[in-house]
Design an enzyme around this catalytic site. Structure first.
Site, PDB file in Angstrom:
ATOM      1  N   HIS A 466       2.022 -41.531  37.582  1.00 48.63           N
ATOM      2  CA  HIS A 466       0.868 -40.060  37.336  1.00 48.63           C
ATOM      3  C   HIS A 466       0.675 -39.257  36.870  1.00 48.63           C
ATOM      4  O   HIS A 466      -0.054 -38.526  35.906  1.00 48.63           O
ATOM      5  CB  HIS A 466       0.740 -39.686  39.488  1.00 48.63           C
ATOM      6  N   GLU A 467       1.469 -38.144  37.471  1.00 50.49           N
ATOM      7  CA  GLU A 467       1.975 -37.140  36.470  1.00 50.49           C
ATOM      8  C   GLU A 467       2.816 -37.554  34.736  1.00 50.49           C
ATOM      9  O   GLU A 467       1.881 -36.695  33.225  1.00 50.49           O
ATOM     10  CB  GLU A 467       3.283 -35.822  36.917  1.00 50.49           C
ATOM     11  N   HIS A 470      -0.926 -37.779  33.065  1.00 50.69           N
ATOM     12  CA  HIS A 470      -2.033 -36.818  32.893  1.00 50.69           C
ATOM     13  C   HIS A 470      -1.097 -36.207  31.295  1.00 50.69           C
ATOM     14  O   HIS A 470      -1.189 -35.359  30.022  1.00 50.69           O
ATOM     15  CB  HIS A 470      -1.914 -35.084  33.725  1.00 50.69           C
ATOM     16  N   HIS A 473      -2.763 -37.918  27.795  1.00 55.78           N
ATOM     17  CA  HIS A 473      -3.484 -37.452  27.834  1.00 55.78           C
ATOM     18  C   HIS A 473      -3.713 -35.887  26.894  1.00 55.78           C
ATOM     19  O   HIS A 473      -4.106 -36.080  26.347  1.00 55.78           O
ATOM     20  CB  HIS A 473      -4.490 -37.067  29.033  1.00 55.78           C
TER      21      HIS A 473
END
Length: 678
Positions: A466-467, A470, A473
């Site tokens: 998940h991290e 990010h 991104h």
């Protein structure tokens, strides 16, 4: 001159952590704010007519030194803090707030911004420039720049009042949480509880010089108690105590605070020209308006409710077959849910952890990013870092350096709980140079021991991915202006890159890259993967309906004029009626401790949890239809989502990637709530 306000003479211009003394920060902030004010003054005093470049672009780059300093300091305050850093944070935060207000309330500066915005139709701007101009203009208008002097005064009064009420709301919830303890002295009452929970309760009792065990409403104590305690009456006592926080006839009651907060938010929105608080908030979200959010939640409810009712009935039958309890109550839910889950899925984290060695999982994330986006991660040891546990990597593609990546995985004193992604330097283009970002993920995983490496639970595996989503991104950002780069996107869009990466954790083709037994090298058995997938969907209908109910409550308070609400409990009960499964508990009220929307930043935004899930499920289904490592789909995702940041409306970016607007059907299928392919 302080090292913190100079160009860093380091490899890739990375932060020179080892050369920074804590005492350097406050003087550096004072100087950097002074430099930021000079940047603003140079825009205001420019005798040339306002243009996009000399006003809007200049404003986005203003305070560049201050932004870099702030990112370094506040990241340290989260990941490697101490009393001295915390003290400085208390001192500089008001200074930064004042500086921000001095910008948004500066009439001369706004006059220049407005002059450019008034010409927006005539200017030949790129989509990114148009977005930045609109964003800068709205940042002034949404803070009252167009109001009369009297209206500005009232706006400031409302903001001051709201700040106090929100603070009081949170203090009341905390006081009520701290004021309750369940003190047990009969060992038989502990039956069913995990040893770690019992040990923590014993330690707490000892610290209070009391015999036996003390349980509290803090989550690490409360959740295991209501999930595992076999004594139904004690579960009931704990559950009712949790549900009546700030709903008792005492000085910590939040009912009036809820009504006042809702009413003041409505008045503020009206003052700024918006119909409701939700209209104000959602203007800067993908959802755009309350009608769209309500329709979204209503559609999800229609599709999730039948499954939720079936799941509830099955759990009630299971509970009665097991214990003949009669009516299933709220204090029974977590307990029988866990018992049923254990019966259906005979797997636990202890069986899975040997297959998830931290180093292997991280390399797996790198390998997947390589297959999808052509990235290579090379660990380097000549970049300065703020703690010895931090790892540093150069991230490259065929064209060269893409980013610097920091990974900080283990808990320690001075590091807050949880997991997050952040950056020490954004990506942007200036003077023809594409400045690449410095991105970090911070987690709190189990440290290696003398006999074992760091082994992750499956939940920790998805957290890392998940991290890392990010981080991608941030790393793949390719915009001109720092204010639109990377994760600088709408609140209900920012979780798409992170949540979509979690999907690869459930795919055998991806797991085979990294899920190998740390001792034997054996790839994780397929039966384990199937059980992981099945248990992930367990009672998904009930979980979805619970999230929908919170979103509906949020919109009910903020998406209409709240002045007619007289009784918080009655209002809440009427809103919850379409989503209720358990009987109502008269002594309990959720709204008065719903900190997300009345104290935190989620007012009119609670729906975004499910909204982002719809996006990531719809996007990943596109991959599944074409192959989870399909290079063309990955290219479209990188070009239209990851690289674009906040340069355009996110729905336009999403449609460019997907070819259509997202539909909730993919999420419902993934959750097992919809089987047919539409």
């Amino acid at each position: 001159m302080s090292i913190l306000i100079q160009h860093f003479d380091t490899k890739h211009n990375t932060a020179p952590f080892s050369k920074i003394a804590t005492d350097d920060f406050k003087p550096a902030f004072i100087k950097a704010i002074e430099m930021g004010r000079a940047d603003i003054d140079s825009i205001i005093t420019n005798t040339a007519a306002p243009t996009f470049d000399n006003t809007i672009a200049a404003l986005d780059f203003a305070g560049e030194t201050l932004d870099r300093l702030s990112s370094i300091f506040f990241n340290l305050n989260s990941a490697e803090t101490n009393d001295e850093i915390q003290k400085i944070a208390q001192e500089v935060s008001p200074m930064l707030s004042d500086f921000g207000n001095d910008i948004t309330l500066n009439e001369a500066l706004f006059a220049r911004v407005k002059a450019v915005h008034d010409q927006i139709q005539q200017l030949e701007l790129t989509p990114e420039q148009t977005t930045l101009l609109d964003k800068k203009y709205k940042s002034f208008v949404r803070n009252g720049a167009l109001l009369s002097a009297d209206q500005k005064t009232r706006l400031r009064e409302i903001d001051t009042e709201l700040a106090k009420l929100k603070l009081t709301f949170g203090e009341n919830v905390l006081a009520e949480t701290n004021n309750y303890q369940l003190h047990l002295t009969n060992e038989s009452h502990l039956k069913g509880l995990p040893e770690g929970t019992i040990e923590a309760a014993r330690t707490l009792a000892k610290s209070a010089d009391k015999p036996g065990w003390i349980f509290t409403l803090d989550y690490p104590s409360y959740i295991p108690f209501v999930t595992y305690a076999e004594n139904r009456e004690l579960r009931k006592e704990m559950a009712i105590a949790a549900g009546r926080k700030a709903f008792q006839k005492n000085e910590h009651n939040n009912e009036l605070n809820v009504l006042q907060i809702a009413q003041l938010r409505h008045e503020r929105a009206n003052l700024l020209g918006y119909e409701t608080h939700s209209h104000f908030v959602l203007e800067e979200r993908m959802a755009q308006n309350p009608g769209k959010v309500k329709a979204f939640l209503g559609d999800l409810l229609t599709k999730a409710k039948p499954a939720a009712e079936r799941e509830f009935a099955a759990m009630a039958e299971f509970a009665n077959n097991m214990d003949r309890i009669g009516q299933l109550e709220k204090w029974d839910g977590a307990y029988y849910s866990e018992k049923l889950k254990q019966q259906l899925f005979a797997i636990d984290d202890e069986k899975l952890k040997p297959y998830f060695k931290l180093g292997n999982v991280l390399n797996g994330a790198f390998a997947i990013a390589g297959k999808l986006f052509g990235l290579t991660f090379t660990e380097v040891f000549d970049i300065d870092k703020y703690h010895k546990d931090v790892q540093t990597f150069e991230v490259s593609n065929a064209q060269g350096l893409v980013a610097i990546f920091y990974a900080d995985f283990f808990p320690r004193k001075g590091k807050r709980n949880g997991a997050w992604m952040t950056s020490f330097k954004p990506q942007y283009v200036k003077d023809g140079v594409n400045h690449r970002p410095h991105v970090s993920i911070v987690c709190n995983f189990t440290q290696p021991t003398e006999t074992k490496p760091s082994l992750l639970t499956f939940n920790e595996v998805t957290t890392l991915f998940h991290e890392f989503g990010h981080a991608l991104h941030g790393m793949l950002a390719d915009t001109t202006y720092p204010g639109l780069s990377g994760t600088s996107v709408y609140w209900d869009f920012v979780e798409l890159p992170s949540q979509i990466m979690e999907n690869w954790c459930y795919e055998p083709e991806a797991l085979s890259l990294f899920a190998t037994h740390y001792e034997t090298g054996e790839v994780i058995p397929l039966e384990y993967i199937e059980k992981i997938k099945q248990s992930a969907n367990f009672q998904e209908g009930m979980t979805t309906m619970r999230q929908i109910s919170f979103g509906m409550l949020d919109m009910a308070f903020h998406g209409a004029d709240p002045s007619a609400i007289e009784n918080v409990k009655s209002f809440e009960k009427s809103v919850f009626e379409p989503t209720s499964l358990y009987p109502d508990v008269p002594e309990n009220c959720m709204s008065v401790s719903f900190s997300h929307i009345f104290q935190g930043g989620y007012s009119s935004g609670y729906y975004s949890y499910k909204w982002a899930e719809v996006l990531d499920a719809d996007a990943f289904e596109y991959f599944q239809e074409n192959g989870i490592f399909n290079s063309e789909i990955a290219r479209k995702f990188a070009e239209n989502i990851l690289s674009k940041g906040g340069t355009e409306q996110p729905m336009e970016l999403y449609k460019r990637f997907r070819g259509q607007e997202p539909k909730p059907d993919a999420l419902l299928r993934r959750a097992g709530l919809l089987t047919e392919k539409l």
